[in-house]
Scaffold this motif. Sequence first.
Motif, PDB file in Angstrom:
ATOM      1  N   ARG A 122      -6.349   3.487   7.693  1.00  0.00           N
ATOM      2  CA  ARG A 122      -5.317   2.700   7.555  1.00  0.00           C
ATOM      3  C   ARG A 122      -4.834   2.162   8.523  1.00  0.00           C
ATOM      4  N   GLU A 161      -6.515   6.984  -0.707  1.00  0.00           N
ATOM      5  CA  GLU A 161      -7.400   5.979   0.055  1.00  0.00           C
ATOM      6  C   GLU A 161      -8.871   6.189  -0.649  1.00  0.00           C
ATOM      7  N   VAL A 162      -9.245   7.543  -1.230  1.00  0.00           N
ATOM      8  CA  VAL A 162     -10.290   7.481  -1.834  1.00  0.00           C
ATOM      9  C   VAL A 162     -10.549   6.898  -2.894  1.00  0.00           C
ATOM     10  N   ALA A 186      -9.258   4.226  -3.415  1.00  0.00           N
ATOM     11  CA  ALA A 186      -9.056   2.807  -3.113  1.00  0.00           C
ATOM     12  C   ALA A 186     -10.432   2.002  -3.334  1.00  0.00           C
ATOM     13  N   THR A 190     -16.080   6.312  -2.118  1.00  0.00           N
ATOM     14  CA  THR A 190     -16.224   4.861  -1.849  1.00  0.00           C
ATOM     15  C   THR A 190     -16.043   4.724  -0.585  1.00  0.00           C
ATOM     16  N   ARG A 223       0.968  -1.129   0.089  1.00  0.00           N
ATOM     17  CA  ARG A 223       0.103  -0.031   0.211  1.00  0.00           C
ATOM     18  C   ARG A 223       0.764   1.214   0.059  1.00  0.00           C
ATOM     19  N   ARG A 259      -1.491  10.152   0.522  1.00  0.00           N
ATOM     20  CA  ARG A 259      -2.069   8.683   1.150  1.00  0.00           C
ATOM     21  C   ARG A 259      -3.574   9.054   0.996  1.00  0.00           C
ATOM     22  N   VAL A 266     -14.540   4.338   3.142  1.00  0.00           N
ATOM     23  CA  VAL A 266     -13.554   5.022   3.416  1.00  0.00           C
ATOM     24  C   VAL A 266     -12.973   4.095   4.963  1.00  0.00           C
ATOM     25  N   ARG A 267     -11.678   3.679   5.044  1.00  0.00           N
ATOM     26  CA  ARG A 267     -11.397   2.803   6.201  1.00  0.00           C
ATOM     27  C   ARG A 267      -9.901   3.450   6.636  1.00  0.00           C
ATOM     28  N   LEU A 319     -13.497   7.379  10.443  1.00  0.00           N
ATOM     29  CA  LEU A 319     -11.897   7.135  10.735  1.00  0.00           C
ATOM     30  C   LEU A 319     -11.901   6.395  12.381  1.00  0.00           C
TER      31      LEU A 319
END
Lengths: 231, 238
Positions: free
Chosen positions: B229, A228-229, A231, B224, A97, A224, B226-227, B145
């Motif tokens: 990290r 993430e968006v 992903a 989409t 990642r 990052r 959101v997770r 988050l």
Amino acid sequence: MNWVANNLPLILQRTGDHLAIAVPAIILSFVISIPIGWVAHHYRWSRGTVLTSIGLLYAIPSLPLFIVIPLIVGTGLRSPVNLVVGLTLYGIALMVRSTADALGSVDSNVEQSASAVGFSAWQRFWRVDLPLAGPVLLAGIRVVSVSTVSLTTVGAVIGISSLGSLFTDGFQRNITAEIYTGIVMTILVALVLDLILVMIGRALMPWIGAVSPRRAARNARAARRSGEVTA
Amino acid sequence: MNFLIEAFQFIFDPANWGGSGGIGVRLVEHLWVSLLVVVIAAAIAIPVGFLIGHTGTGKSIAVIGSGGVRALPTLGLVTVIALSVGIGLTAPIIALVVLAIPSILAGAYSGFEAIDRRTIDAARAVGRTEWQIVTAVELPLGLPLLMGGLRSASLQVISTATLAAYVGGGGLGGFLFTGLRTNDYPQMLAGSILVIALALLSEGFFAILERVTVPAGVRAGLPTSVRARPSRSRATAA
């Protein structure tokens, strides 16, 4: 303190065992993650699939994984190779990642300029993309390094020698000093490896010092977040 | 592959499910300890994280502290606490709480941090009190988050609760260590498979929980899912 003075050779030997497991795992996960991360970055369709499936690796608990690996790799249960394989998998789970994000942080104008002045795809990757992705890659491998050094100790409970052996031995023989020594040494090894990575980074990327670390961190974080968006 | 078949035979043998050392009891122990740890860690980390996120102060202390905890080997912590408080559940619970706090803390404050400052200024401008801003604006917007932080903390706790059995704390790790002592590889494998399955189930559970708890309006704003990290990387990059 007496325990430390009386057992210096043991401590050194366990530190050596620890490094012999952790260092190859860190290097392997870096080397293996670059091509996988490149695929995830380069082919938009693959990004979600690759990152999700690799992320699942990270969901597998470490100790059980170390027990399952011999079944797959064919090594003995107490072989250090098990641990190297398992830790490499965890390293990859974190590093792929980071690699995809790092390559994503390279300004596309720069990439296009490189192509415009005649860089082939191969040259552009090695001379433009990879160096510019360097700072984010460095941040990623530093995280991998710290977590690998800490996880290496878990192998001790199934009998794979490392600084973790000081925990199991100290626990069984009721020697608190031995466990404290193990904890201090593990943190020390993590710090020293981190320092070495930073110095390698400085040597390979002398321009890092020119940008303030605070700004570099912010850029990395922004990169990052945008990663993430998508992903 | 014979070992694998034997391991599954062990898991599906009804005789191994009952009794004080059976799969049923140990599964419940494992889940109970994990739940307890996450609840304690959340009770400490969420208020502190919200405070850091809302006021914007103390973040560097939290980042450095979390980084330090990350380098701390859990096995060392478990064994050293077990030597001072005795074998049983107390030592693994304390060690696991220490392990779980950084992820939840990072999820809590970074959730607040990621909110567009203009949204908060707007809430303030229309006359919301600070308390209302926290509960009605920052909390729902920071929820994705925070949930991500809880998710990775739970995963870490369920995985690492395996070590509890090493200091006599029970849980599914028991099969690993019994198998290790008696050279019974299928039993070790059975225990490992159960822990892995539990960890993956927890991931799935949180994926659903995130969908249910995150307000529809917040979700609509995100392209989409959101997770968060893994907090490991977030804290180090900051």
